[in-house]
Design a protein around this motif. Sequence first.
Motif, PDB file in Angstrom:
ATOM      1  N   ALA A  79       2.700  34.690  17.631  1.00  0.00           N
ATOM      2  CA  ALA A  79       2.385  36.062  17.998  1.00  0.00           C
ATOM      3  C   ALA A  79       3.355  36.622  19.034  1.00  0.00           C
ATOM      4  CB  ALA A  79       0.957  36.162  18.528  1.00  0.00           C
ATOM      5  N   ILE A  80       4.009  35.725  19.796  1.00  0.00           N
ATOM      6  CA  ILE A  80       4.927  36.182  20.841  1.00  0.00           C
ATOM      7  C   ILE A  80       6.390  35.982  20.440  1.00  0.00           C
ATOM      8  CG2 ILE A  80       3.297  35.924  22.728  1.00  0.00           C
ATOM      9  CD1 ILE A  80       5.847  33.241  22.352  1.00  0.00           C
ATOM     10  N   ALA A  81       6.623  35.493  19.224  1.00  0.00           N
ATOM     11  CA  ALA A  81       7.984  35.171  18.798  1.00  0.00           C
ATOM     12  C   ALA A  81       8.719  36.351  18.183  1.00  0.00           C
ATOM     13  CB  ALA A  81       7.964  34.011  17.805  1.00  0.00           C
ATOM     14  N   GLU A  82       8.014  37.454  17.917  1.00  0.00           N
ATOM     15  CA  GLU A  82       8.638  38.651  17.337  1.00  0.00           C
ATOM     16  C   GLU A  82       9.413  38.293  16.068  1.00  0.00           C
ATOM     17  OE1 GLU A  82      10.948  40.386  20.463  1.00  0.00           O
ATOM     18  OE2 GLU A  82       9.203  40.770  21.732  1.00  0.00           O
ATOM     19  N   LEU A  83       8.737  37.618  15.162  1.00  0.00           N
ATOM     20  CA  LEU A  83       9.364  37.162  13.929  1.00  0.00           C
ATOM     21  C   LEU A  83       9.678  38.337  13.012  1.00  0.00           C
ATOM     22  CD1 LEU A  83       7.152  34.022  13.224  1.00  0.00           C
ATOM     23  CD2 LEU A  83       9.346  34.143  14.434  1.00  0.00           C
ATOM     24  N   LYS A  84      10.777  38.190  12.263  1.00  0.00           N
ATOM     25  CA  LYS A  84      11.221  39.247  11.361  1.00  0.00           C
ATOM     26  C   LYS A  84      11.374  38.699   9.945  1.00  0.00           C
ATOM     27  CE  LYS A  84      13.983  41.284  15.108  1.00  0.00           C
ATOM     28  NZ  LYS A  84      13.686  40.185  16.056  1.00  0.00           N
ATOM     29  N   GLY A 184      22.488  33.374  18.999  1.00  0.00           N
ATOM     30  CA  GLY A 184      21.569  34.502  19.028  1.00  0.00           C
ATOM     31  C   GLY A 184      20.141  34.100  18.751  1.00  0.00           C
ATOM     32  N   GLY A 185      19.926  32.827  18.411  1.00  0.00           N
ATOM     33  CA  GLY A 185      18.581  32.336  18.138  1.00  0.00           C
ATOM     34  C   GLY A 185      17.739  32.272  19.395  1.00  0.00           C
ATOM     35  N   ARG A 186      16.445  32.171  19.201  1.00  0.00           N
ATOM     36  CA  ARG A 186      15.553  32.226  20.355  1.00  0.00           C
ATOM     37  C   ARG A 186      14.452  31.176  20.285  1.00  0.00           C
ATOM     38  NH1 ARG A 186      14.805  36.146  16.649  1.00  0.00           N
ATOM     39  NH2 ARG A 186      12.658  36.742  16.070  1.00  0.00           N
ATOM     40  N   LEU A 187      14.000  30.811  21.468  1.00  0.00           N
ATOM     41  CA  LEU A 187      12.903  29.865  21.655  1.00  0.00           C
ATOM     42  C   LEU A 187      11.702  30.649  22.167  1.00  0.00           C
ATOM     43  CD1 LEU A 187      12.323  26.623  21.974  1.00  0.00           C
ATOM     44  CD2 LEU A 187      12.699  27.092  24.398  1.00  0.00           C
ATOM     45  N   ALA A 188      10.532  30.456  21.539  1.00  0.00           N
ATOM     46  CA  ALA A 188       9.308  31.144  21.974  1.00  0.00           C
ATOM     47  C   ALA A 188       8.149  30.178  21.804  1.00  0.00           C
ATOM     48  CB  ALA A 188       9.088  32.412  21.154  1.00  0.00           C
TER      49      ALA A 188
END
Length: 270
Positions: A79-84, A184-188
């Motif tokens: 829910a907090i990862a802002e997945l696309k 550009g990848g992200r950890l959430a």
Amino acid sequence: MNKLTHDQIRQKVRSRYQQVAVKTVEPPSSCSSAESSSSCCDGPTDYNAISAKLGYSNDELSSVPEGANLGLGCGNPQAIAELKPGETVLDLGSGGGFDCFLASRQVGDSGKVIGVDMTPEMISRARNNTDKGRFTNTEFRLGEIEHLPLADQSVDVIISNCVINLSPDKQQVFHEAFRVLKPGGRLAVSDVVAAVELPPEITNTIDELYTGCISGASPIMDLESMLRQSGFTDISIELKDESRAFIKDWVPGAKVQDYLVSAVIKATKK
């Protein structure tokens, strides 16, 4: 107490979650040896109720196959990862596949979700749930989060729910996370952190409190340092004080909520 090796700790964690994974009838109130306690390694028999406290919506809870939600965790990472749509997502310590299946809805058919878990019984459970839910963009791989079975720069987003604290080598977990993320990848992730120094009676207890997501929690400054050392930037650790309300039930009477709090941990690979 004789200090356990990293592998001995992993074996204890694996054994605990193997017990959770193979439960096919209504489980006891705790997976620890203390019958009165409960923790993020298990929980109340009403898994939807505990997951609702962690931040999952009714829609999310009703959208996954039966048996995927095991009442684990300390937050709602997808829910907090802002997945696309179209993104490739990796879930560290994927359990029965709960967060993976929710993520799969967000990335769509053009995306992909990979769950990694070190417990064979959890992998089997998740794969069975994949078949039940007819998920075509989700797969599960057996492996340790310190040694991920993925290629370099192969995922866009990494999520995890109260699992990194269980690792005896958290720095290696973040090294591996950085390796497999694309630029550009992200950890959430959602995880528990030590808001204050843990007393010896907690840090020296491996069986009940380490595998119960308690004594392995790291101080906030240590987490920030490890993330930076692995190469991450834009580091954010947001404490969720409301989480103390459910953390206090993990070991009733021990007041672990005085030391621990759930946090939303985010970082970016430039």
